[in-house]
Write a protein that holds these residues in place. Structure first.
Motif, PDB file in Angstrom:
ATOM      1  N   ILE A 152      53.195  44.498  45.263  1.00  0.00           N
ATOM      2  CA  ILE A 152      53.048  44.219  44.043  1.00  0.00           C
ATOM      3  C   ILE A 152      51.790  45.178  43.277  1.00  0.00           C
ATOM      4  O   ILE A 152      51.734  45.378  42.361  1.00  0.00           O
ATOM      5  N   ASP A 153      50.782  45.229  44.370  1.00  0.00           N
ATOM      6  CA  ASP A 153      49.645  46.045  44.148  1.00  0.00           C
ATOM      7  C   ASP A 153      49.830  47.434  43.771  1.00  0.00           C
ATOM      8  O   ASP A 153      49.179  48.206  43.045  1.00  0.00           O
ATOM      9  N   LYS A 154      51.011  48.010  44.468  1.00  0.00           N
ATOM     10  CA  LYS A 154      51.343  49.461  44.104  1.00  0.00           C
ATOM     11  C   LYS A 154      52.235  49.716  42.779  1.00  0.00           C
ATOM     12  O   LYS A 154      52.281  50.853  42.635  1.00  0.00           O
TER      13      LYS A 154
ATOM     14  N   SER B 221      46.002  51.305  32.914  1.00  0.00           N
ATOM     15  CA  SER B 221      45.658  49.828  33.255  1.00  0.00           C
ATOM     16  C   SER B 221      47.038  48.641  33.516  1.00  0.00           C
ATOM     17  O   SER B 221      46.748  47.548  33.667  1.00  0.00           O
ATOM     18  N   GLY B 222      48.065  49.309  33.251  1.00  0.00           N
ATOM     19  CA  GLY B 222      49.320  48.506  33.398  1.00  0.00           C
ATOM     20  C   GLY B 222      49.373  47.871  34.849  1.00  0.00           C
ATOM     21  O   GLY B 222      49.370  48.734  35.697  1.00  0.00           O
ATOM     22  N   ARG B 223      49.705  46.632  35.099  1.00  0.00           N
ATOM     23  CA  ARG B 223      49.776  45.915  36.137  1.00  0.00           C
ATOM     24  C   ARG B 223      50.895  45.040  36.470  1.00  0.00           C
ATOM     25  O   ARG B 223      51.380  44.681  35.345  1.00  0.00           O
TER      26      ARG B 223
ATOM     27  N   HIS C  88      51.408  45.256  23.355  1.00  0.00           N
ATOM     28  CA  HIS C  88      51.533  45.486  24.643  1.00  0.00           C
ATOM     29  C   HIS C  88      53.402  45.590  24.996  1.00  0.00           C
ATOM     30  O   HIS C  88      53.841  44.610  24.404  1.00  0.00           O
ATOM     31  N   LEU C  89      53.555  46.351  26.042  1.00  0.00           N
ATOM     32  CA  LEU C  89      54.983  46.250  26.621  1.00  0.00           C
ATOM     33  C   LEU C  89      55.124  45.119  27.951  1.00  0.00           C
ATOM     34  O   LEU C  89      54.177  45.362  28.782  1.00  0.00           O
TER      35      LEU C  89
ATOM     36  N   GLY D 165      55.272  42.606  34.308  1.00  0.00           N
ATOM     37  CA  GLY D 165      54.299  43.805  34.297  1.00  0.00           C
ATOM     38  C   GLY D 165      53.992  43.946  32.674  1.00  0.00           C
ATOM     39  O   GLY D 165      54.650  43.639  31.923  1.00  0.00           O
ATOM     40  N   GLU D 166      52.738  44.271  32.572  1.00  0.00           N
ATOM     41  CA  GLU D 166      52.099  44.572  31.294  1.00  0.00           C
ATOM     42  C   GLU D 166      51.374  45.725  31.125  1.00  0.00           C
ATOM     43  O   GLU D 166      50.615  46.185  32.064  1.00  0.00           O
TER      44      GLU D 166
END
Length: 588
Positions: A191-193, A199-201, A256-257, A272-273
């Motif tokens: 998930i970190d990839k 800055s979207g994670r 924000h998406l 995801g944001e």
């Protein structure tokens, strides 16, 4: 020239806006698609891993070694030696899973009668994951440390676990639980990839908004993620089959998406944001740069345009206007528009003199060529048209004579009336073009006369759409083809089957006549198609009786439609012929 400059720059500026807007839409759609695919790939990884872990738990719980151990733990008659042997077998069994599994999975088995097989204490009763399991049957845990494992390396790392009630299968008595541990890094690394924008994670959250994989929620995004989670939970319902999607949330004036995927079995959400502005930073920079360039170009073009206007642009503009008159064939007006060039502009003067001379010569040549071609084409067309009438009407009178000879007086009048209508149509030479529906009415009268004579030996099928009936077509295109189809189908013997189709296909008028006659030789077809593409007109009058009707039609079509005519002939000896004409749609 100022107007010219504005007309050049304003569309350019509008194009900049349109391109950047469309680019933004395309980028957003691309990001939505790629992000959805990335999250779906992670979801597939989660599903595969969790399914494997769940299967391991079921296998351990139902295995004979586990059942013997729990039976020994439950039985008051079992000795200490029997319990120790059963435990040793169970330790070896679960240890083999850890050794043979490359994902770092470890297994713990806990009994209500004596604790786990590794630490043999009951401190786990105070752990949060155990309380949630006992009170709410939450089987999938968050990231935590578990000291009750086989070795120190396993106890020092964060794990997530799957908890499964341990049941004595003979009596169906719950007597503990199986705990399958897997490293948190199995899902955390994946998930970190997932990154989008700057800055979207992506985050894996429980239903209460807490993190599953020990991820740190940014303080400025935590409220957005929780608001998004609440919105997702309102949208999802038991009857809803769609468990993924995306939407936008506005917070503190910034949009924000959010992309999400719901895991029903674990009651988890991957969300995801990304701030929407991060996706379009480059587009905004390009837009500002292009607008600045547009302004500079506008000023430069205005200056250069006024400088060129006096000596070059104005004479060329007058020449361009003269060219427009030449394009429309108005040569006299074009000559009056020729510019008078001042001394010193020799190039423009030379072009002007040459263009004036070319205009005079072109005027003479076009007028001469037009008159010659007009006389030639008119003579060719009249010759072809006059050839149709005697050839056809001779055959028609033979049919009526045959009816009279058979004493078919009851239908001779009908046939004569149909012939009269056909003669009125054929003798009307006011126009070379008629409506398709008029040509088809003529064909129906012709076929009516033929069917009176041949009765059951002639079967005709006509397919005609309403749209094509209003189009214009050269006169007497279909009749010779239909006549040949009937003639050679009857010549073969048996029942003659004729199919006529008139319809629109891809904005073109398509005429098609098929029969089951004797067919045509391949050499004759090649010869006809070669004649169709010749530059000179085909000599129909001197072609004898060799497919004169079809040659007539192809030649007239080529004379009238030129290169826009498309014709195909497919035939096989003894099986029939299919002729297809594709013509440009001419509207009246």
């Amino acid at each position: 020239m100022a107007a010219f400059s504005l007309l050049l720059i304003v569309p350019f500026t509008l194009l900049v806006f349109l391109l950047t807007e469309e680019s933004a839409k395309l980028i957003r759609a691309s990001i939505e698609t790629s992000t959805g695919q990335t999250i779906e790939q992670f979801s597939s990884h989660v599903h595969t891993s969790m399914t494997q872990i769940e299967e391991i738990g079921n296998q351990v719980m139902s295995n004979r070694v586990t059942q013997e151990w729990i039976t020994a733990q439950m039985s008051q008659d079992s000795t200490i030696e029997e319990r120790m042997i059963a435990k040793q077998k169970l330790v070896e069994f679960v240890a083999s899973y850890s050794i043979n599994n490359s994902s770092g999975i470890s297994i713990g088995v806990f009994s209500d009668y004596g604790g786990g097989i590794w630490a043999q204490d009951r401190t786990y009763l105070e752990q949060e994951w155990y309380k949630r399991f006992g009170e709410s049957d939450v089987r999938w845990t968050k990231a935590h440390s578990d000291p009750d494992q086989a070795d120190v390396i396993m106890t020092s790392r964060l794990v997530n676990s799957y908890l499964l009630p341990l049941v004595q299968l003979q009596s169906f008595t719950k007597s503990g639980f199986v705990k399958v541990n897997y490293p948190t890094s199995v899902l955390r690394d994946a998930i970190d990839k997932i990154q989008f924008g700057k800055s979207g994670r992506a985050y894996l959250l429980a239903a209460d908004g807490s993190v599953i994989l020990d991820q740190q929620l940014p303080s400025d995004r935590e409220s957005i993620l929780k608001e998004g989670l609440a919105r997702i939970q309102r949208v999802l319902s038991p009857a809803q089959s769609k468990d993924n999607g995306f939407f936008s949330i506005t917070s503190s004036g910034e949009t924000h998406l959010l992309f999400y995927r719901y895991f029903e079995a674990q009651n988890w959400y991957v969300i995801g944001e990304v701030p929407e502005s991060e996706l379009f930073v480059k587009i905004e920079q390009i837009r500002r740069t292009m607008l600045l360039v547009s302004l500079i170009l506008l000023l430069l073009i205005i200056l250069v345009a006024y400088w060129l206007s006096s000596g070059i642009t104005r004479p060329l503009t007058r020449m361009a206007r003269a060219m427009k008159h030449v394009e429309r064939g108005e040569f006299a007006q074009a000559l009056t528009m020729m510019p008078s060039v001042r001394t010193g502009h020799s190039e423009v003067g030379y072009v002007t003199r040459i263009f004036e001379s070319m205009t005079n010569r072109l005027r003479y040549l076009i007028e001469t060529e037009f008159e010659t071609n007009l006389r030639r084409k008119n003579a060719e067309y009249k010759a072809l048209l006059l050839q149709i009438n005697p050839h056809f009407f001779n055959n028609t009178l033979e049919i009526i004579g045959g009816l009279a000879a058979m004493k078919r007086n009851d239908v001779v009048m009908d046939a004569t009336e149909a012939l009269g209508q056909m003669m009125r149509y054929s003798l009307n030479l006011n126009s070379d073009l008629v409506k398709v529906k008029e040509e088809m009415s003529y064909i129906r009268d012709y076929l009516f006369i033929l069917q009176l004579r041949y009765e059951e030996r002639l079967q005709v099928e006509i397919e005609e759409d309403l749209v094509s009936g209003q189009l214009m077509i050269a006169k007497f295109i279909l009749q010779p083809i239909v006549e040949n189809a009937v003639k050679y189908s009857l010549e073969k013997g048996g029942v003659a089957r004729i199919a006529i189709s008139v319809k629109m296909e891809e904005s073109r008028l398509v005429l098609r006549v098929s029969d089951n006659g004797i067919g045509m030789e391949a050499e004759l077809i090649r010869h006809l198609m070669a004649e169709l593409h010749q530059t000179d007109g085909v000599d129909i009058l001197n072609s004898g009786g060799d497919s004169i009707g079809l040659r007539n039609v192809l030649s007239r079509c080529r004379l009238y439609y030129g290169e826009q005519l498309e014709a195909t002939i497919q035939s096989e000896r003894g099986k029939g012929t299919d002729i297809r004409l594709s013509l440009p749609a001419v509207r009246g």
